[in-house]
Motif scaffolding. Structure first.
Motif, mmCIF file in Angstrom:
data_model
loop_
_atom_site.group_PDB
_atom_site.id
_atom_site.type_symbol
_atom_site.label_atom_id
_atom_site.label_comp_id
_atom_site.label_asym_id
_atom_site.label_seq_id
_atom_site.Cartn_x
_atom_site.Cartn_y
_atom_site.Cartn_z
ATOM 1 N N SER A 1 4.854 1.509 5.308
ATOM 2 C CA SER A 1 4.490 -0.045 5.519
ATOM 3 C C SER A 1 3.736 -0.451 4.685
ATOM 4 C CB SER A 1 4.279 -0.118 7.070
ATOM 5 O OG SER A 1 3.880 -1.192 7.472
ATOM 6 N N LEU A 2 2.717 0.492 4.450
ATOM 7 C CA LEU A 2 1.578 -0.113 3.374
ATOM 8 C C LEU A 2 2.100 -0.153 1.771
ATOM 9 C CD1 LEU A 2 -1.243 -0.638 2.864
ATOM 10 C CD2 LEU A 2 -1.755 1.857 2.483
ATOM 11 N N ALA A 3 3.206 0.778 1.706
ATOM 12 C CA ALA A 3 3.492 0.834 0.275
ATOM 13 C C ALA A 3 4.563 -0.294 -0.082
ATOM 14 C CB ALA A 3 4.324 2.143 -0.185
ATOM 15 N N ALA A 4 5.425 -0.631 1.384
ATOM 16 C CA ALA A 4 6.629 -1.566 1.174
ATOM 17 C C ALA A 4 5.728 -2.887 1.341
ATOM 18 C CB ALA A 4 7.532 -1.221 2.098
ATOM 19 N N GLY A 5 4.947 -3.072 1.992
ATOM 20 C CA GLY A 5 4.222 -4.532 2.252
ATOM 21 C C GLY A 5 4.978 -5.278 3.382
ATOM 22 N N ARG A 6 5.562 -4.572 4.441
ATOM 23 C CA ARG A 6 6.076 -5.278 5.404
ATOM 24 C C ARG A 6 6.112 -4.205 6.601
ATOM 25 N NH1 ARG A 6 10.293 -4.141 1.514
ATOM 26 N NH2 ARG A 6 9.622 -5.882 0.563
ATOM 27 N N GLU A 7 6.415 -4.775 7.856
ATOM 28 C CA GLU A 7 6.405 -3.943 9.109
ATOM 29 C C GLU A 7 7.896 -2.943 9.035
ATOM 30 O OE1 GLU A 7 6.579 -5.391 13.196
ATOM 31 O OE2 GLU A 7 5.412 -7.044 12.260
ATOM 32 N N VAL A 8 7.635 -1.762 9.621
ATOM 33 C CA VAL A 8 8.796 -0.954 9.726
ATOM 34 C C VAL A 8 9.153 -0.682 11.135
ATOM 35 C CG1 VAL A 8 7.695 0.504 7.772
ATOM 36 C CG2 VAL A 8 7.004 1.046 10.026
ATOM 37 N N CYS A 9 10.466 -0.730 11.365
ATOM 38 C CA CYS A 9 10.903 -0.176 12.716
ATOM 39 C C CYS A 9 11.807 1.143 12.691
ATOM 40 C CB CYS A 9 12.211 -1.195 12.881
ATOM 41 S SG CYS A 9 13.192 -0.915 14.532
ATOM 42 N N ARG A 10 11.060 1.959 13.424
ATOM 43 C CA ARG A 10 11.457 3.477 13.398
ATOM 44 C C ARG A 10 13.018 3.528 14.285
ATOM 45 N NH1 ARG A 10 5.800 6.375 14.658
ATOM 46 N NH2 ARG A 10 4.402 4.480 14.206
ATOM 47 N N GLU A 11 13.756 4.550 13.803
ATOM 48 C CA GLU A 11 14.913 4.849 14.330
ATOM 49 C C GLU A 11 15.066 6.289 14.409
ATOM 50 O OE1 GLU A 11 18.448 2.313 14.393
ATOM 51 O OE2 GLU A 11 17.050 0.992 13.177
ATOM 52 N N ALA A 12 15.739 7.096 15.151
ATOM 53 C CA ALA A 12 15.851 8.442 15.272
ATOM 54 C C ALA A 12 17.318 8.724 14.832
ATOM 55 C CB ALA A 12 15.713 8.920 16.859
ATOM 56 N N GLY A 13 17.360 9.870 13.839
ATOM 57 C CA GLY A 13 18.577 10.593 13.340
ATOM 58 C C GLY A 13 18.406 11.924 13.543
ATOM 59 N N ARG A 14 19.583 12.617 13.343
ATOM 60 C CA ARG A 14 19.480 14.054 13.379
ATOM 61 C C ARG A 14 19.163 14.698 11.930
ATOM 62 N NH1 ARG A 14 25.185 16.169 15.803
ATOM 63 N NH2 ARG A 14 24.432 18.250 15.077
ATOM 64 N N LEU A 15 18.309 15.822 12.083
ATOM 65 C CA LEU A 15 17.767 16.270 10.890
ATOM 66 C C LEU A 15 18.976 16.546 9.681
ATOM 67 C CD1 LEU A 15 15.092 17.257 9.559
ATOM 68 C CD2 LEU A 15 15.727 19.522 10.869
ATOM 69 N N SER A 16 19.597 17.369 10.015
ATOM 70 C CA SER A 16 20.618 17.558 9.082
ATOM 71 C C SER A 16 21.627 16.519 8.499
ATOM 72 C CB SER A 16 22.075 18.446 9.718
ATOM 73 O OG SER A 16 22.498 17.833 10.673
ATOM 74 N N ASP A 17 21.798 15.208 9.278
ATOM 75 C CA ASP A 17 22.185 13.805 8.775
ATOM 76 C C ASP A 17 21.254 13.260 7.845
ATOM 77 O OD1 ASP A 17 24.665 14.453 10.295
ATOM 78 O OD2 ASP A 17 23.825 13.090 11.809
ATOM 79 N N ILE A 18 19.918 13.343 7.915
ATOM 80 C CA ILE A 18 18.919 12.765 7.247
ATOM 81 C C ILE A 18 18.745 13.576 5.972
ATOM 82 C CG2 ILE A 18 16.417 12.581 6.952
ATOM 83 C CD1 ILE A 18 16.360 11.778 10.108
ATOM 84 N N ASP A 19 18.941 14.992 6.074
ATOM 85 C CA ASP A 19 18.716 15.961 4.777
ATOM 86 C C ASP A 19 19.979 15.654 3.895
ATOM 87 O OD1 ASP A 19 16.350 16.955 5.522
ATOM 88 O OD2 ASP A 19 17.129 18.726 6.409
ATOM 89 N N ALA A 20 21.110 15.486 4.365
ATOM 90 C CA ALA A 20 22.296 15.198 3.572
ATOM 91 C C ALA A 20 22.189 13.708 2.937
ATOM 92 C CB ALA A 20 23.541 15.210 4.527
ATOM 93 N N ALA A 21 21.551 12.817 3.640
ATOM 94 C CA ALA A 21 21.506 11.382 2.767
ATOM 95 C C ALA A 21 20.580 11.614 1.809
ATOM 96 C CB ALA A 21 21.241 10.544 3.974
ATOM 97 N N LEU A 22 19.324 12.351 2.047
ATOM 98 C CA LEU A 22 18.297 12.301 1.222
ATOM 99 C C LEU A 22 19.015 13.083 -0.076
ATOM 100 C CD1 LEU A 22 15.307 13.508 3.321
ATOM 101 C CD2 LEU A 22 15.331 11.360 2.277
ATOM 102 N N ASN A 23 19.740 14.089 -0.077
ATOM 103 C CA ASN A 23 20.398 14.790 -1.171
ATOM 104 C C ASN A 23 21.012 13.943 -2.040
ATOM 105 O OD1 ASN A 23 19.118 17.427 -0.794
ATOM 106 N ND2 ASN A 23 20.623 17.951 0.846
ATOM 107 N N ARG A 24 21.602 12.983 -1.197
ATOM 108 C CA ARG A 24 22.805 12.129 -2.247
ATOM 109 C C ARG A 24 21.936 10.956 -2.715
ATOM 110 N NH1 ARG A 24 25.306 8.085 0.010
ATOM 111 N NH2 ARG A 24 24.777 8.509 2.269
#
Length: 566
Positions: free
Chosen positions: A124-147
């Motif tokens: 939030s501090l780095a982007a200069g705006r509010e953040v909205c948190r949502e939940a995702g599966r760990l393996s799906d998040i890791d796959a997206a980060l790698n890509r």
């Protein structure tokens, strides 16, 4: 209400796990005790101990947030990172978070741990705006980060690429160093854990000219999961070969190995195969997760009539019982199910396999080793001196093995084995083609089960579709009964494929007097099948059609696996 206020009243993960019926209170207390001793978070400990799955944890987080769980396809649809110029890839990877939408006022984040206030506040501090948190599966998040966020320290500078490629090809020590780096270890673990978590049967790692493709086989069909940099090929392949105790310096010849790994609290075996390809070694891992396999006839999907006939054959004191079908049709699982139902305390049950896929308690299993001359026939001949009652031969491949199996059956042993044929009746002609005499075959044959695997329809999203009278007539059904077929749709429960799991459709050939006379007369498989059908044998296509009418699968799946009788 912002996220900070939300978590003031709902930040007890353990409480939510119990309330959601994911864990009982004792399991949560055990996790908390280990977390306190190891100075780790409760979520990380629960995952490491196998007390919860990634899906359970993510769904619990989503319930705490009061928002739906972000599905894998939503992350796969992201084409470029949001706020890539403001947030470093290293930070994203460490925090296990992916920004998915930015409207200029609120930045939406998919987080493996939505309770992580520090990460949310930092972004939030780095982007200069509010953040909205949502939940995702760990393996799906890791796959997206790698890509979306390539690993910075694995990308060499342009003027070093050529030298790096040369080292990867020629320097074994360099390969060991690459395979030992933390990003490579983490990536391989992520690929493996994701396969186990999603119940994949195989992992394919295939180098191409411009990318490294990772594919998973779900329910018999391959799905591409992610695309990596081709410069990861040498490191990724070397890491897997080290885990499988293969020779990382040998890249010209195929190699086979095995990995035993603790995943989510239980041990999983992986059968590893490498072959040299045009752009590097192709690696395939067969996932052998004992906890995901149930040796139960009803779980296989076999009809009650076929189960009873198969069990009766296994109760015989001697003879040969065959299971036939192409590779990947579940033959070995059916045989294992039969063996697990035998009384191994009062019987000496021995198997000869290539390879041993699952270890069965109370049964003596032997591994074929062709490199030293230990093949099916030599092992089968040896175990006959071990006083066996029941023998399972992984596959009858040649006349010598067939003759020894017949001799074993004639001398009072029950022999179970497999053949690669398209139907139950074709097993007779296959053994005849090998050179086995008809009179010996009729003396020992107790039954032949032929089967295929078809994908089950997802019960959460399947849709009914009335059958046209013309189709019902073509399939030999009553046209006035209003039959209903079902169609695959797709939902998050089935990874949007419309299918979840597989079931076996089968036919069982009973060697009756009429069938025996035909075999002795030299009849072909068409005549034998016709005689068996007159006596009540239900063909595989018919069994598949009944499963389709019951909403368990689709007619297209049955036609793909078996073909049409029309």
């Amino acid at each position: 209400m912002n996220d900070a206020a939300l978590f003031e009243t709902s930040n007890d993960l353990g409480h939510w796990l119990v309330q959601s019926s994911v864990c009982d209170p004792r399991v949560v207390e055990r996790g908390k005790a280990v977390a306190q001793e190891s100075s780790q978070g409760l979520a990380a400990v629960m995952l490491q101990l196998g007390l919860v799955t990634e899906a359970d944890l993510a769904e619990t987080y989503a319930a705490m947030l009061g928002r739906p769980l972000v599905p894998a396809n939503a992350l796969e649809a992201l084409e470029e990172p949001f706020c890539g110029e403001l947030l470093s890839s290293r930070f994203m990877r460490q925090a296990r978070v992916v920004p998915v939408y930015d409207d200029g006022v609120v930045l939406h984040l998919v987080m493996a741990d939505p309770l992580d206030d520090f990460t949310a506040d930092a972004i939030s501090l780095a982007a200069g705006r509010e953040v909205c948190r949502e939940a995702g599966r760990l393996s799906d998040i890791d796959a997206a980060l790698n890509r979306l966020y390539p690993e910075e320290d694995t990308e060499p500078a342009d003027d070093e690429k050529s030298a790096s490629d040369d080292l990867a090809e020629d320097d074994t020590d360099r390969l060991k160093d690459l395979a030992s780096e933390a990003p490579v270890i983490r990536l391989v673990n992520q690929i493996i854990f994701r396969a186990v978590e999603n119940k994949a049967s195989d992992i394919h790692i295939e180098p191409d000219e411009n990318r490294l493709v990772v594919r998973y086989r779900y329910d018999g069909v391959l799905h591409e999961a992610e695309s990596l940099s081709p410069r990861m090929t040498a490191a990724l392949t070397s890491r897997i070969k080290i885990m499988a105790r293969l020779d990382i310096a040998e890249r010209r010849l195929p190699q086979d190995g095995r990995i035993k790994l603790a995943v989510r609290g239980h041990e999983v075996d992986f059968r590893v195969s490498t072959v040299p390809g045009l752009h590097g070694e192709i690696v395939v891992l067969r996932v052998l997760d004992r906890t995901a396999v149930r040796f139960d006839y009803t779980k296989l999907g076999l009809s009650g009539t076929i189960i009873d006939a198969f069990k009766n054959a296994l109760d015989m004191p001697n003879g040969i019982v065959l299971v036939t079908g192409p590779t990947g049709s579940g033959k070995t699982t059916t045989l294992y199910t039969g063996l697990s139902g035998l009384n191994a305390t009062e019987r000496n049950v021995m198997t000869v396999e290539d390879p041993i896929e699952y270890q069965l308690s109370g049964i003596n299993q032997l591994q074929v080793k062709p490199a030293i001359g230990l093949n099916f026939s030599s092992l089968l001949r040896a175990i006959l001196r071990q006083d066996p009652d029941v023998i399972m031969v992984g596959e009858i491949r040649d006349l010598e093995t067939a003759q020894i199996a017949v001799q074993a059956a004639l001398t009072g042993h029950l022999v179970l084995s497999t053949l690669h044929t398209n139907s139950a009746a074709a097993a007779v002609t296959r053994l005849r083609d090998m050179g086995l005499e008809d009179y010996l075959l009729t003396a020992v044959l107790r039954g032949v089960l032929a089967q295929r695997l078809v994908r089950r329809l997802c019960t959460s999203c399947r849709k009914p579709a009335p059958m046209m009278p013309e189709l019902a007539e073509r399939l030999g059904l009553e046209t006035h009964s209003g039959h209903t077929l079902w169609q695959a749709t797709g939902c998050p429960e089935c990874r949007h494929t419309g299918h979840r799991g597989r079931l076996a459709i089968a036919e069982y050939l009973n060697p009756s007097k009429a069938v025996t006379r035909l075999i002795l007369a030299g009849a072909d498989h068409v005549e034998i099948e016709a005689a068996a059908m007159e006596e009540g044998m239900e063909t595989m296509f018919r069994a598949g059609l009944m499963a389709a009418l019951q909403g368990e699968t689709t007619l297209e799946e049955v036609s793909r696996a078996v073909g049409s009788e029309s």
